[in-house]
Design a protein around this motif. Structure first.
Motif: not given
Length: 142
Positions: A11-16, A103-105, A70-72, A110-112
């Motif tokens: 998951l990218d940041r937004a999805a996580l 998720l790919r879409a 990830r340090g969050y 938002r973060d290619p």
């Protein structure tokens, strides 16, 4: 509400962050603290477990572990139950593949640069993969 079956590392940041937030909402629904989302189809897999609050806490714990890496800082004191390290839930291969495409879409928009991390549809640590199509509760269709 999207409670990803995919491994949180995908998951990218937004999805996580959204997964954590929506997982906490799912927990509130399962605990009876909210009237909204009570019939949300993604809650079926947690309700089918012997203890839905333990199941969702275990799921959220896996999300928090990735956040830590990830340090969050996701506040584990918000979990209503202790995670169960041996709890296993099932997810179909078709569900994982559908979610990976979904998720790919989202990532493409938002973060290619994150796309290179999306090689295979690995499951969240709480899930065991079983053969089959997307889950019956899934509303998103390609």
């Amino acid at each position: 509400m999207r409670l990803w079956s995919l491994h949180p590392a995908l998951l990218d940041r937004a999805a996580l962050v959204a997964c954590w937030r929506e997982g906490l909402l799912a927990q509130a629904v399962l605990a009876g603290r909210t009237r909204g989302y009570r019939n949300h189809p993604q809650l079926e897999r947690f309700r089918a477990s012997p203890d839905p609050l333990v199941a969702v806490a275990t799921y959220l714990s896996g999300v928090a572990e990735e956040a830590d890496a990830r340090g969050y800082r996701f506040d584990r004191t918000r979990l209503d139950a202790d995670p169960d390290a041996i709890l296993r839930l099932a997810v179909t291969r078709g569900q994982l593949e559908l979610e990976l495409e979904h998720l790919r879409a989202k990532v493409l928009a938002r973060d290619p640069q994150w796309l290179v991390r999306l090689g295979s549809a690995d499951p969240h640590p709480v899930f065991d993969v079983v053969p089959g199509p997307p889950e019956s509760w899934e509303r998103h269709r390609p």
